[in-house]
Design a protein around this motif. Sequence first.
Motif, PDB file in Angstrom:
ATOM      1  N   LYS A   1       0.810  -1.228   0.000  1.00 20.19           N
ATOM      2  CA  LYS A   1       0.000   0.000   0.000  1.00 20.19           C
ATOM      3  C   LYS A   1       0.843   1.279   0.000  1.00 20.19           C
ATOM      4  CE  LYS A   1      -4.223  -1.954   1.925  1.00 20.19           C
ATOM      5  NZ  LYS A   1      -3.884  -3.323   1.500  1.00 20.19           N
ATOM      6  N   GLU A   2       1.939   1.251  -0.766  1.00 19.12           N
ATOM      7  CA  GLU A   2       2.762   2.452  -0.942  1.00 19.12           C
ATOM      8  C   GLU A   2       2.388   3.216  -2.199  1.00 19.12           C
ATOM      9  OE1 GLU A   2       7.095   2.243  -0.030  1.00 19.12           O
ATOM     10  OE2 GLU A   2       6.720   0.076  -0.032  1.00 19.12           O
ATOM     11  N   TYR A   3       1.914   2.506  -3.211  1.00 14.26           N
ATOM     12  CA  TYR A   3       1.625   3.099  -4.511  1.00 14.26           C
ATOM     13  C   TYR A   3       0.213   2.700  -4.954  1.00 14.26           C
ATOM     14  CZ  TYR A   3       6.752   3.305  -4.634  1.00 14.26           C
ATOM     15  OH  TYR A   3       8.078   3.528  -4.332  1.00 14.26           O
ATOM     16  N   ALA A   4      -0.352   3.530  -5.807  1.00 18.07           N
ATOM     17  CA  ALA A   4      -1.571   3.189  -6.534  1.00 18.07           C
ATOM     18  C   ALA A   4      -1.207   3.097  -8.016  1.00 18.07           C
ATOM     19  CB  ALA A   4      -2.642   4.252  -6.314  1.00 18.07           C
TER      20      ALA A   4
ATOM     21  N   GLN B   1       1.012   9.131  -4.971  1.00 19.64           N
ATOM     22  CA  GLN B   1       1.944   8.105  -5.462  1.00 19.64           C
ATOM     23  C   GLN B   1       1.260   7.182  -6.476  1.00 19.64           C
ATOM     24  OE1 GLN B   1       5.003   9.158  -4.737  1.00 19.64           O
ATOM     25  NE2 GLN B   1       5.725   7.450  -3.505  1.00 19.64           N
ATOM     26  N   THR B   2       0.503   7.788  -7.393  1.00 16.93           N
ATOM     27  CA  THR B   2      -0.208   7.006  -8.399  1.00 16.93           C
ATOM     28  C   THR B   2       0.637   6.895  -9.656  1.00 16.93           C
ATOM     29  OG1 THR B   2      -2.348   7.764  -7.545  1.00 16.93           O
ATOM     30  CG2 THR B   2      -2.323   6.812  -9.758  1.00 16.93           C
ATOM     31  N   LEU B   3       0.896   5.663 -10.057  1.00 11.77           N
ATOM     32  CA  LEU B   3       1.589   5.397 -11.317  1.00 11.77           C
ATOM     33  C   LEU B   3       0.538   5.307 -12.413  1.00 11.77           C
ATOM     34  CD1 LEU B   3       3.953   2.599  -9.987  1.00 11.77           C
ATOM     35  CD2 LEU B   3       4.508   5.008 -10.275  1.00 11.77           C
ATOM     36  N   ILE B   4       0.677   6.125 -13.433  1.00 12.12           N
ATOM     37  CA  ILE B   4      -0.334   6.194 -14.489  1.00 12.12           C
ATOM     38  C   ILE B   4       0.247   5.633 -15.781  1.00 12.12           C
ATOM     39  CG2 ILE B   4      -1.841   7.709 -15.820  1.00 12.12           C
ATOM     40  CD1 ILE B   4      -1.798   9.656 -13.458  1.00 12.12           C
ATOM     41  N   PHE B   5      -0.440   4.608 -16.307  1.00  8.46           N
ATOM     42  CA  PHE B   5      -0.057   3.990 -17.581  1.00  8.46           C
ATOM     43  C   PHE B   5      -1.183   4.246 -18.578  1.00  8.46           C
ATOM     44  CE2 PHE B   5       1.954   1.599 -14.211  1.00  8.46           C
ATOM     45  CZ  PHE B   5       3.244   1.375 -14.670  1.00  8.46           C
ATOM     46  N   LYS B   6      -0.844   4.850 -19.690  1.00 13.18           N
ATOM     47  CA  LYS B   6      -1.858   5.189 -20.688  1.00 13.18           C
ATOM     48  C   LYS B   6      -1.509   4.468 -22.002  1.00 13.18           C
ATOM     49  CE  LYS B   6      -1.424   9.731 -20.314  1.00 13.18           C
ATOM     50  NZ  LYS B   6      -1.697  11.179 -20.253  1.00 13.18           N
ATOM     51  N   PHE B   7      -2.337   3.495 -22.348  1.00 20.00           N
ATOM     52  CA  PHE B   7      -2.116   2.706 -23.553  1.00 20.00           C
ATOM     53  C   PHE B   7      -3.107   3.122 -24.637  1.00 20.00           C
ATOM     54  CE2 PHE B   7      -0.632   0.027 -20.059  1.00 20.00           C
ATOM     55  CZ  PHE B   7       0.611  -0.376 -20.520  1.00 20.00           C
ATOM     56  N   TYR B   8      -2.574   3.653 -25.731  1.00 23.21           N
ATOM     57  CA  TYR B   8      -3.415   3.868 -26.904  1.00 23.21           C
ATOM     58  C   TYR B   8      -3.325   2.603 -27.751  1.00 23.21           C
ATOM     59  CZ  TYR B   8      -5.037   5.167 -31.488  1.00 23.21           C
ATOM     60  OH  TYR B   8      -5.706   5.162 -32.691  1.00 23.21           O
ATOM     61  N   LEU B   9      -4.449   1.905 -27.891  1.00 28.23           N
ATOM     62  CA  LEU B   9      -4.481   0.639 -28.615  1.00 28.23           C
ATOM     63  C   LEU B   9      -4.639   0.944 -30.106  1.00 28.23           C
ATOM     64  CD1 LEU B   9      -6.657  -1.468 -26.145  1.00 28.23           C
ATOM     65  CD2 LEU B   9      -4.169  -1.128 -26.198  1.00 28.23           C
ATOM     66  N   HIS B  10      -3.538   0.776 -30.822  1.00 25.28           N
ATOM     67  CA  HIS B  10      -3.380   1.276 -32.190  1.00 25.28           C
ATOM     68  C   HIS B  10      -3.778   0.209 -33.208  1.00 25.28           C
ATOM     69  CE1 HIS B  10      -1.926   3.808 -35.307  1.00 25.28           C
ATOM     70  NE2 HIS B  10      -0.713   3.305 -35.423  1.00 25.28           N
ATOM     71  N   ILE B  11      -4.996   0.321 -33.705  1.00 31.90           N
ATOM     72  CA  ILE B  11      -5.530  -0.634 -34.681  1.00 31.90           C
ATOM     73  C   ILE B  11      -5.608   0.028 -36.054  1.00 31.90           C
ATOM     74  CG2 ILE B  11      -7.959  -0.025 -34.275  1.00 31.90           C
ATOM     75  CD1 ILE B  11      -8.621  -3.025 -34.501  1.00 31.90           C
ATOM     76  N   SER B  12      -5.445  -0.769 -37.088  1.00 29.34           N
ATOM     77  CA  SER B  12      -5.555  -0.240 -38.451  1.00 29.34           C
ATOM     78  C   SER B  12      -7.023  -0.174 -38.876  1.00 29.34           C
ATOM     79  CB  SER B  12      -4.778  -1.108 -39.432  1.00 29.34           C
ATOM     80  OG  SER B  12      -5.369  -2.390 -39.541  1.00 29.34           O
TER      81      SER B  12
END
Length: 245
Positions: free
Chosen positions: A42-45, A149-160
Amino acid sequence: MIKLHSIPTGPPAQLSRDDIEKETKDLAERFGALQRKLYAGKEYAVLILFQGMDASGKDGASKHAFADCHPQGVNIFSFKKPTEEELSHDFLWRVHKVVPPKGMIHVFNRSHYEDILIQRVHGWIDEQTVTKRMQAINAFEELLAADNQTLIFKFYLHISFEQQAIELQERLDEPDKHWKHNPNDWKEREHWEQYMAAYEYAINESRIPWVITPVDKRWYRNYIVLKTLVEKLEGLNMAYPPLPL
């Protein structure tokens, strides 16, 4: 300046699918172990955004990434058309109340970026509002990172464009995918170029960067998502808390 049309939507030709899938399985196990340390310590979100065009695999990305995680430590939220109550508040109200507390992973299947994507494409908001909302989004994400302490990951799902048509057609042709079919997805597809422009704006104006994730081959999508998560979380050197005395 990121231009999506210049980024491949599939894996490099020299990659072996068998090798990548073996590595992905290992990454999934490592991520599961990291998630349990995150939950215990419980140190990070952790906040994970999956954003992309219809049929880009947002549900599948969640399913594969968290296969080895403890279910108590992961929540998934999907942001659809705002309710009347949500519309009576600022556009981030419905988002802020479901951000992760420390120890938790929260996944947004679509996210607060919808408010500068679909609304912009259809002209429901003007360009001045787009700019103000982008500024608010940056401030909001930086607040989460700095204050909790929130780690933010942003994935753009790149489809053709071509692969999206295949995926949407499968929802019509395959009985086990009928439940995914939404005729409106085909209508939104007619605005492809406007969506690409709106995504490029959001990606380039973001202060917390995006991971452009090729998804035409789902096995490569799973690999990129897990590799990104594992590399970052292993760098934290998390450990289980000691036995209290």
